[in-house]
Scaffold this motif. Structure first.
Motif, PDB file in Angstrom:
ATOM      1  N   LEU A 175      -2.684   1.890  -5.429  1.00 44.95           N
ATOM      2  CA  LEU A 175      -2.586   0.713  -4.568  1.00 44.95           C
ATOM      3  C   LEU A 175      -1.233   0.017  -4.668  1.00 44.95           C
ATOM      4  O   LEU A 175      -0.756  -0.557  -3.695  1.00 44.95           O
ATOM      5  CB  LEU A 175      -3.699  -0.283  -4.916  1.00 44.95           C
ATOM      6  CG  LEU A 175      -5.138   0.209  -4.694  1.00 44.95           C
ATOM      7  CD1 LEU A 175      -6.132  -0.856  -5.132  1.00 44.95           C
ATOM      8  CD2 LEU A 175      -5.370   0.592  -3.239  1.00 44.95           C
ATOM      9  N   ALA A 185       3.043   4.402   2.972  1.00 41.99           N
ATOM     10  CA  ALA A 185       1.883   3.599   3.367  1.00 41.99           C
ATOM     11  C   ALA A 185       0.632   4.485   3.352  1.00 41.99           C
ATOM     12  O   ALA A 185       0.659   5.612   3.836  1.00 41.99           O
ATOM     13  CB  ALA A 185       2.094   3.034   4.766  1.00 41.99           C
ATOM     14  N   HIS A 186      -0.440   3.954   2.788  1.00 39.71           N
ATOM     15  CA  HIS A 186      -1.671   4.745   2.718  1.00 39.71           C
ATOM     16  C   HIS A 186      -2.230   5.040   4.114  1.00 39.71           C
ATOM     17  O   HIS A 186      -2.955   6.006   4.293  1.00 39.71           O
ATOM     18  CB  HIS A 186      -2.698   4.025   1.850  1.00 39.71           C
ATOM     19  CG  HIS A 186      -2.330   4.032   0.391  1.00 39.71           C
ATOM     20  ND1 HIS A 186      -3.251   3.890  -0.607  1.00 39.71           N
ATOM     21  CD2 HIS A 186      -1.139   4.198  -0.236  1.00 39.71           C
ATOM     22  CE1 HIS A 186      -2.643   3.954  -1.785  1.00 39.71           C
ATOM     23  NE2 HIS A 186      -1.363   4.122  -1.574  1.00 39.71           N
ATOM     24  N   PRO A 197      -7.569   2.869   3.076  1.00 42.24           N
ATOM     25  CA  PRO A 197      -7.667   3.471   4.409  1.00 42.24           C
ATOM     26  C   PRO A 197      -8.040   4.952   4.348  1.00 42.24           C
ATOM     27  O   PRO A 197      -8.705   5.472   5.255  1.00 42.24           O
ATOM     28  CB  PRO A 197      -6.243   3.300   4.974  1.00 42.24           C
ATOM     29  CG  PRO A 197      -5.680   2.142   4.232  1.00 42.24           C
ATOM     30  CD  PRO A 197      -6.293   2.170   2.861  1.00 42.24           C
ATOM     31  N   LEU A 228     -12.478  -3.411   5.903  1.00 45.23           N
ATOM     32  CA  LEU A 228     -11.360  -2.791   5.178  1.00 45.23           C
ATOM     33  C   LEU A 228     -10.163  -3.730   5.198  1.00 45.23           C
ATOM     34  O   LEU A 228      -9.660  -4.072   6.275  1.00 45.23           O
ATOM     35  CB  LEU A 228     -10.984  -1.455   5.841  1.00 45.23           C
ATOM     36  CG  LEU A 228      -9.722  -0.767   5.305  1.00 45.23           C
ATOM     37  CD1 LEU A 228      -9.927  -0.297   3.858  1.00 45.23           C
ATOM     38  CD2 LEU A 228      -9.324   0.411   6.193  1.00 45.23           C
ATOM     39  N   ASP A 229      -9.712  -4.144   4.023  1.00 42.44           N
ATOM     40  CA  ASP A 229      -8.519  -4.989   3.947  1.00 42.44           C
ATOM     41  C   ASP A 229      -7.288  -4.101   3.842  1.00 42.44           C
ATOM     42  O   ASP A 229      -7.257  -3.180   3.023  1.00 42.44           O
ATOM     43  CB  ASP A 229      -8.582  -5.893   2.716  1.00 42.44           C
ATOM     44  CG  ASP A 229      -9.754  -6.851   2.784  1.00 42.44           C
ATOM     45  OD1 ASP A 229     -10.154  -7.202   3.910  1.00 42.44           O
ATOM     46  OD2 ASP A 229     -10.273  -7.239   1.718  1.00 42.44           O
ATOM     47  N   MET A 230      -6.283  -4.392   4.659  1.00 40.02           N
ATOM     48  CA  MET A 230      -5.029  -3.630   4.581  1.00 40.02           C
ATOM     49  C   MET A 230      -3.862  -4.586   4.432  1.00 40.02           C
ATOM     50  O   MET A 230      -3.909  -5.728   4.905  1.00 40.02           O
ATOM     51  CB  MET A 230      -4.846  -2.768   5.846  1.00 40.02           C
ATOM     52  CG  MET A 230      -5.805  -1.594   5.919  1.00 40.02           C
ATOM     53  SD  MET A 230      -5.534  -0.541   7.374  1.00 40.02           S
ATOM     54  CE  MET A 230      -6.565  -1.351   8.588  1.00 40.02           C
ATOM     55  N   THR A 231      -2.806  -4.105   3.790  1.00 40.76           N
ATOM     56  CA  THR A 231      -1.612  -4.945   3.625  1.00 40.76           C
ATOM     57  C   THR A 231      -0.862  -5.005   4.949  1.00 40.76           C
ATOM     58  O   THR A 231      -1.062  -4.179   5.835  1.00 40.76           O
ATOM     59  CB  THR A 231      -0.657  -4.357   2.569  1.00 40.76           C
ATOM     60  OG1 THR A 231      -0.213  -3.074   3.012  1.00 40.76           O
ATOM     61  CG2 THR A 231      -1.338  -4.223   1.218  1.00 40.76           C
ATOM     62  N   LYS A 232       0.051  -5.950   5.011  1.00 39.72           N
ATOM     63  CA  LYS A 232       0.881  -6.047   6.215  1.00 39.72           C
ATOM     64  C   LYS A 232       1.685  -4.763   6.392  1.00 39.72           C
ATOM     65  O   LYS A 232       1.899  -4.296   7.502  1.00 39.72           O
ATOM     66  CB  LYS A 232       1.846  -7.249   6.099  1.00 39.72           C
ATOM     67  CG  LYS A 232       1.168  -8.587   6.312  1.00 39.72           C
ATOM     68  CD  LYS A 232       2.170  -9.676   6.603  1.00 39.72           C
ATOM     69  CE  LYS A 232       2.951 -10.105   5.388  1.00 39.72           C
ATOM     70  NZ  LYS A 232       2.210 -10.922   4.423  1.00 39.72           N
ATOM     71  N   PHE A 233       2.108  -4.209   5.259  1.00 39.75           N
ATOM     72  CA  PHE A 233       2.889  -2.977   5.339  1.00 39.75           C
ATOM     73  C   PHE A 233       2.047  -1.832   5.891  1.00 39.75           C
ATOM     74  O   PHE A 233       2.502  -1.069   6.746  1.00 39.75           O
ATOM     75  CB  PHE A 233       3.456  -2.600   3.972  1.00 39.75           C
ATOM     76  CG  PHE A 233       4.312  -1.375   4.065  1.00 39.75           C
ATOM     77  CD1 PHE A 233       5.619  -1.461   4.502  1.00 39.75           C
ATOM     78  CD2 PHE A 233       3.794  -0.131   3.757  1.00 39.75           C
ATOM     79  CE1 PHE A 233       6.400  -0.324   4.642  1.00 39.75           C
ATOM     80  CE2 PHE A 233       4.569   1.006   3.896  1.00 39.75           C
ATOM     81  CZ  PHE A 233       5.880   0.914   4.327  1.00 39.75           C
ATOM     82  N   GLU A 234       0.814  -1.719   5.385  1.00 39.45           N
ATOM     83  CA  GLU A 234      -0.070  -0.668   5.889  1.00 39.45           C
ATOM     84  C   GLU A 234      -0.362  -0.865   7.371  1.00 39.45           C
ATOM     85  O   GLU A 234      -0.382   0.092   8.156  1.00 39.45           O
ATOM     86  CB  GLU A 234      -1.381  -0.651   5.082  1.00 39.45           C
ATOM     87  CG  GLU A 234      -1.214  -0.112   3.672  1.00 39.45           C
ATOM     88  CD  GLU A 234      -2.427  -0.338   2.791  1.00 39.45           C
ATOM     89  OE1 GLU A 234      -2.577   0.406   1.805  1.00 39.45           O
ATOM     90  OE2 GLU A 234      -3.219  -1.269   3.058  1.00 39.45           O
TER      91      GLU A 234
END
Lengths: 254, 459
Positions: free
Chosen positions: B233, B239-240, B365, B410-416
């Motif tokens: 993580l 990016a995942h 993801p 599903l929480d994702m980062t801004k980058f993802e």
């Protein structure tokens, strides 16, 4: 189908710890103020090779020395990128694309002046004999070049003899070796022993795939690099006077 | 062997898929049937490096490994096991070495089968040595050596034939480090599929001649490279969301083996196998929480959800407190299988499947897409244009993006999310014409990737 609330089951720490600024905002805070230099730094951050060249042409037309531009803006722009990578604001592909753009800029400056810039030092990189997996080595080489080092890339599946000859010929400040497989990483020990036999002593950074600190610690010149990003940090540490023992103290964290 | 593309799903709905059951079970080896109502452990191992010095040392090492595993199976009372020998390069480059190892292993397995009735099979996976120092060499002398290796191991005792083929990797390595989604699509979906069609028709021919099973492939060289670069993580290398796009694209690529004559079980490290199983109905091997000896992932429970074989990926042979590594890991794998088989026998398999899936569904993801319900949707997107290797790979990538864009929980980062938005836009901007895409990519990557040799793909 069973769907269960994730609370108490998992935590996406990357979301929880995310920086509030976007990469573009973070980079904008670091760009130089000079109107000639700023577009070049922006172009490096964006990985736009054509824009880098355009910016350099404008700077040269305004009287800047092409070779001086390498240190004054290309390296400065690249450092913004690598700093943001170290801080976890941007990811590796951004660094790779920025490095491509910066290197294109360096070649342009060299062709404009007809001279070569002074680098921070020379580093020989290779993939272990018998191993054709070279993506790790490509990352290491790009990050070293991005940090201002000259890289002599011996490629993949590199015979031990070739590594020894290259060290004798190039006299690098550091040698790196990457390997994906446990079965090929033993070539590193042979490289080490042949260097020692030949009276050659230099830090030999090894990492990748199944390579681990315990293994690298078994030969005298070895320093374990867990991440590709450790390579430029290790080179900087050598420039600052660190010997193999000091490098191991800093980078052997397990 | 002809290539017969999949244009329909083997399962009528996602919920029909469970572990231990495949629409098309495979009989192999000594009394074993894979995907026929029970799960079986697949134990993987690597010899200690010094064992590779001579053929004799190597054979001795594999004999020790095989005896250790079979003995532990009997000591703890497990009914079945598969052993997978992934060749060290010496074994493929010298086909007689691989043959000697296969023969030695199978002899031991036959003794155990005869004495205890334990069901077992031996998978051999020659290395994809089709390359030299600078370039891939997919067609030519190295291909001949690989096929000779398959021929000899099949003759000498291997029941299941597999490989982790490398086609497309020279473009993929370049593309993945530059967030180049069309490049990944070209590498995996087009070049990888083309090479697999070429390679697997030949492997299937050998299997047919020798009366063994052409099992399956995995996109280890590309989708797993993306997964490993993406890492955990907190890693910042890929990016995942892009790693799972690569994985989705790899499903139609790995599917090609089964279109060219393979019948399963698919190879363990193909995390895309859940999509492949949904389409093909063939049994699949998976690895997850019990392959942490080899690498970390972010879906250790979930990926077990529909396995037919359950693997540990690989572990170097040496001593641990609980025995040798192969004994420890084979025991762990088999206890997992015992739990799954208990669920199957008691009618609780869907409950266990869903518990495994739910525990990792929102971890990443990657796990979200590989949850069996979403994987099934990716499969449907693939078979929609099943006859066109470009379109179906594009569909897989787009469907992956669509599912993530509409994800719930599903929480994702801004980058993802940024990488996902870029990938989505790039897919939407792509042509729908296969020929246009192929010729554009040929021009672009011939110019940008010096090690790309189109003749490797018959281009």
């Amino acid at each position: 189908m069973l769907i269960v609330d994730k609370e108490g089951i998992l935590i996406r720490y990357n979301v929880k710890m995310e920086k509030s600024m976007t990469p573009e905002e973070a980079a904008a805070e670091l760009y130089p103020k000079d109107e000639l230099y700023k577009p070049i730094a922006e172009a490096i951050f964006e990985g736009e090779e054509d824009d880098v060249i355009e910016g350099l042409e404008a700077a040269i037309a305004a009287g800047k020395d092409p070779i001086a531009l390498i240190d004054d803006i290309l390296m400065v722009g690249m450092k913004i990128v690598t700093d943001l990578y170290d801080q976890g604001v941007i990811f590796l592909p951004n660094v790779m694309m920025s490095a491509d753009a910066m290197l294109e800029g360096i070649e342009f400056c060299k062709s404009e002046s007809g001279a070569s810039p002074v680098t921070k030092g020379k580093i020989v990189v290779h993939v272990a004999e018998g191993d054709v997996h070279d993506i790790g080595k490509s990352i290491v080489a790009a990050l070293l070049r991005a940090a201002g080092y000259e890289v002599v890339d011996l490629g993949r599946d590199c015979p031990v003899d070739e590594v020894i000859e290259a060290v004798k010929k190039e006299k690098p400040m550091m040698l790196t070796g990457t390997a994906l497989m446990t079965t090929t990483m033993y070539a590193f020990k042979e490289v080490n022993d042949r260097l020692v036999e030949g009276g050659l002593s230099l830090p030999f950074q090894c990492g990748g795939g199944a390579v681990n600190q315990d293994f690298v610690g078994t030969y005298s010149l070895g320093v374990y690099g867990e991440e590709a990003a450790d390579a430029p940090k290790m080179a900087d540490a050598i420039l600052a006077g660190a010997d193999i023992a000091a490098l191991r103290t800093r980078f052997h964290t397990h | 062997m002809a290539i017969n593309r999949f244009t329909t799903m083997a399962y009528s709905e996602a919920d029909e898929m469970v572990f231990g059951n495949a629409k098309k079970p495979v009989k192999a080896g000594l009394d074993l049937e894979i995907g026929a109502g029970y799960t079986t452990a697949e134990v993987n191992y690597a010899p200690r490096p010094e064992a590779g010095e001579t053929q004799e040392k190597l054979v001795n090492e594999y004999q020790r490994i095989t005896k250790d595993i079979m003995a532990r199976m009997v000591q703890v009372g497990f009914p079945s096991v598969v052993l997978e020998t992934e060749h060290v390069q010496q074994m493929t480059n010298n086909p007689a070495w691989g043959a000697a190892v296969a023969h030695a292993q199978k002899t031991i397995m036959e003794e155990y089968n005869e004495e205890y009735g334990i069901k077992c099979a031996l998978r051999h996976t020659p290395g994809d040595i089709r390359e030299d120092k600078e370039f891939l060499g997919l067609r030519g002398d190295k291909m001949t050596v690989v096929m000779e290796s398959f021929d000899q191991v099949a003759e000498s005792g291997a029941d299941l034939l597999s490989i982790e083929s490398m086609g497309g990797k020279e473009i993929f390595d370049y593309a993945v480090l530059r967030n180049d989604v069309p490049g990944m699509l070209y590498a995996i979906g087009c070049l990888g599929s083309m090479d697999m069609g070429y390679l697997w028709q030949e492997i299937a021919k050998v299997a047919q001649q020798k009366g063994v099973t052409a099992a399956g492939d995995t996109d280890c060289a590309q989708a797993n490279t993306a997964m490993f670069i993406a890492g955990g993580l907190l890693d910042k290398n890929l990016a995942h969301t892009l790693a799972i796009v690569a994985r989705a694209i790899s499903a139609p690529r790995s599917l090609t083996a089964y279109e060219a004559g393979a019948v399963g079980p698919g190879k363990d490290c193909g995390y895309e196998n859940i999509i492949v199983k949904a389409i093909s109905g063939m049994p699949m091997s998976f690895e997850g929480k019990t392959s942490t000896c080899a690498h970390s992932d972010v879906m250790g429970n979930l990926i077990m959800q529909c396995c037919d074989l359950w693997s540990n990926e690989s572990v170097e042979y040496h001593a641990e407190f609980g025995g040798t590594t192969v004994q420890c890991w084979s025991e762990s794998l088999n206890y997992d299988c015992a739990l799954m088989n208990t669920a199957l026998k008691s009618g609780n398999e869907k409950i266990l499947r869903d518990l495994l899936m739910a525990s990792d569904r929102f971890r990443d993801p990657q796990s979200y897409i590989l949850a069996y319900d979403n994987a099934y949707k990716v499969g449907e997107a693939i078979v929609k244009d099943g006859e066109d290797i470009f379109l179906r790979a594009k569909n897989a990538g787009m469907e992956c993006c669509n599912i993530l864009n509409g994800s719930e929980g599903l929480d994702m980062t801004k980058f993802e999310l940024g990488a996902l938005a870029k990938a989505t836009a790039e897919f939407e901007a792509l042509t729908s014409e296969s020929e246009t895409f192929m010729s554009d990519c040929m021009e672009k990557y011939s110019a940008e990737v010096p090690v790309f040799k189109p003749e490797n793909y018959g281009l």
